[in-house]
Design an enzyme around this catalytic site. Structure first.
Site, short mmCIF file in Angstrom:
data_model
loop_
_atom_site.label_atom_id
_atom_site.label_comp_id
_atom_site.label_asym_id
_atom_site.label_seq_id
_atom_site.Cartn_x
_atom_site.Cartn_y
_atom_site.Cartn_z
N SER A 65 -10.52 -19.67 -69.13
CA SER A 65 -11.17 -20.53 -69.97
C SER A 65 -12.67 -20.28 -70.45
CB SER A 65 -11.42 -21.89 -69.14
OG SER A 65 -12.07 -21.50 -68.00
N HIS A 119 -18.60 -23.94 -66.84
CA HIS A 119 -18.85 -22.96 -68.10
C HIS A 119 -20.19 -23.07 -68.55
CE1 HIS A 119 -14.45 -24.29 -67.91
NE2 HIS A 119 -14.44 -22.97 -68.03
N ASP A 163 -20.94 -27.41 -68.45
CA ASP A 163 -19.95 -28.24 -67.67
C ASP A 163 -19.96 -27.69 -66.10
OD1 ASP A 163 -18.08 -26.34 -67.61
OD2 ASP A 163 -16.59 -27.41 -68.87
#
Length: 380
Positions: free
Chosen positions: A55, A343, A340
Site C-alpha cells: 500500500s 502511511h 493516516d
C-alpha cells in the site's frame, strides 16, 4: 510538456516495424506524448520502471478487488490531480516522484494499463500484499508478490510479442525494477494474533524465512530479464500511528522496531549474495528507516510540526481507525509526517524519493537511483 525522443524509445520499435500507416503512427505518438504530460520532465533516463510492493506504493490495483484494503475514496487523493485513485496518500507516492525524476510519466496500475500505456512501465503493487502469499488475508483480496511477478510476466509476454525476444531483453535490462515488500509480512501477519507465524518463528527465524522466499522471487525477476533493482527497506514501523495508538505511553514501540531490524539486515546480505551470483545484476538499497529517523530528528528543518499522529484517522494518535470515507483530514497536511494510521504524507514521500534518487550513501547504497539509471549493463 514532457518530451519523448520517439525513435530512441525501445518499446516504440514495434510501431515503426509494423504495417501501421504513418498517419496512425503519428496519432499514436501524439496520444502517448499527451498521456504522459502529467508526468516527468526532461529526457527519459530509462525505458520504463516496473513497480512491485504494497500500500505504500499501490496506485489502484486493489480498487476492483473484493478487498478491505482500498483507498479509492475521498479524502485519499485530496492533493492529487484527479482526486482519489487508490493511492494510500493525500497525493504522490514515493514511486510517483521517482518516475518524475527519471523523466517518465506517472506509471499506470496493472489493473488499468493497456496497450501503449505499458510503454513506460507498470505498477503491480497491492495494498495488504506481502512476500508470503498468506500475508494480508484479513483484508481478503490482495495481490501477493508471487502473483505480482506473474502479472509482470504477462506484461513481458506482450512486450516480447511486439519487439521480439532480443530487443525486449535489451530494453528490459535497462529498466528500473522498484521493489518494496515486507511491511505487511509483519503488520498483517507476524503481529496479528490470528496468524500462526509468531508461534512458529522468533524474530531472526522469521526474517530468515522471509529472506529465503524474497531471494527466490527476485531471482525469478532476474530470470525474466530484470537487471537494475531498487529495494526499499522497512521503515521504523514501531513509530507509525497505528502502533503508537497501542502504546500506553504513546511512544514508539522498541519491540516492533527491533523485530524488523533482522529483515533489513537480511535484505542487505541478500543483495550481496545475489550480486555475487547473478551476472550483470545491479542492486541498490533504500534505507527507509534511516530516512525516517532523519526526517523526525530534523522535523522543523523539513517544515514538520506533527510527527506522531495521522492527518486523517480516529482515536489515539489518529491511528486506532484509519482514514474513513469523507472524513475531514487535517488542513495543514504539509506539517504532518503521517497521512493516516500507516502511511506517510505526500511531502514525506517526495522527500524520501529525492533522497533515493540523488542522495548520498547515508540513505541509499551502493549507488543512488540516478546513478543506477545511468549504468549501461551488459545483458547476460
Amino acid at each position: 510538456m514532457h518530451r519523448h525522443t520517439v525513435h530512441k524509445h525501445p518499446f516504440m520499435a514495434k510501431y515503426l516495424r509494423s504495417s501501421t500507416s504513418l498517419l496512425v503512427f503519428l496519432i499514436m505518438v501524439f496520444m502517448i506524448n499527451s498521456a504522459s504530460g502529467q508526468g516527468g520532465s526532461g529526457r527519459e533516463m530509462v525505458p520504463a520502471m516496473f513497480i512491485f510492493g504494497d500500500s505504500l506504493i499501490d496506485n489502484g490495483n486493489n480498487n476492483n478487488l473484493p478487498s478491505f484494503a482500498k483507498a479509492n475514496y475521498f479524502p485519499y487523493g485530496i492533493d492529487f490531480n484527479g482526486g482519489p485513485t487508490g493511492r494510500f496518500s493525500n497525493g504522490y507516492t514515493m514511486v510517483d516522484e521517482i518516475a518524475e525524476l527519471l523523466g517518465l510519466p506517472l506509471i499506470p496500475a496493472y489493473s488499468q494499463a493497456s496497450g501503449e500505456q505499458v510503454l513506460h512501465g507498470v505498477n503491480y503493487a497491492s495494498a495488504a500484499a506481502g512476500i508470503l502469499d498468506i500475508t494480508g488475508r484479513n483484508f481478503v483480496g490482495r495481490i501477493p508478490f508471487d502473483e505480482q511477478i506473474g502479472n509482470f510476466q504477462s506484461t513481458l509476454d506482450q512486450i516480447t510479442d511486439s519487439l521480439g525476444a532480443d530487443d525486449a531483453a535489451r530494453a528490459i535490462g535497462r529498466c528500473i525494477f522498484f521493489v518494496g515488500m515486507g511491511s505487511n509480512d509483519y503488520l498483517n501477519n507476524y503481529l496479528m494474533p490470528n496468524f500462526p507465524t509468531r508461534n512458529q518463528y522468533n524474530a531472526q527465524q522469521y526474517a530468515d524465512f522471509l529472506a529465503a522466499q524474497y531471494t527466490q522471487q527476485l531471482t525469478k525477476l532476474y530470470n525474466l530479464g530484470a537487471r537494475k533493482f531498487v529495494l526499499a527497506g522497512l521503515g521504523l514501523m514501531g513509530c507509525i500511528p497505528s502502533i503508537l495508538a497501542q502504546s500506553p505511553s504513546g511512544t514508539c514501540s522498541e519491540e516492533v522496531n527491533l523485530l524488523v531490524q533482522p529483515f533489513n539486515a537480511n535484505v542487505k546480505t541478500m543483495i550481496n549474495n545475489l550480486s555475487a551470483n547473478l551476472p550483470g545484476v545491479r542492486f541498490t538499497y533504500m534505507d527507509v528507516a534511516h530516512m525516517f529517523e532523519d526526517i523526525v530528528a530534523n522535523a522543523r528543518t523539513y517544515g514538520f510540526s506533527v510527527v506522531n499522529r495521522g492527518c486523517c484517522g480516529i482515536g489515539r494518535n489518529r491511528g486506532q481507525i484509519t482514514c474513513l470515507p469523507f472524513q475531514t483530514p487535517c488542513s495543514d497536511r504539509d506539517q504532518y509526517v503521517f497521512w493516516d494510521a500507516f502511511h506517510p504524507t505526500e511531502k514525506v514521500n517526495i522527500i524520501m524519493a529525492r533522497k533515493g534518487f540523488n542522495g548520498d550513501q547515508t540513505f541509499i547504497y551502493p549507488m543512488n537511483i540516478e546513478q543506477l539509471a545511468n549504468l549501461d549493463n551488459e545483458i547476460n
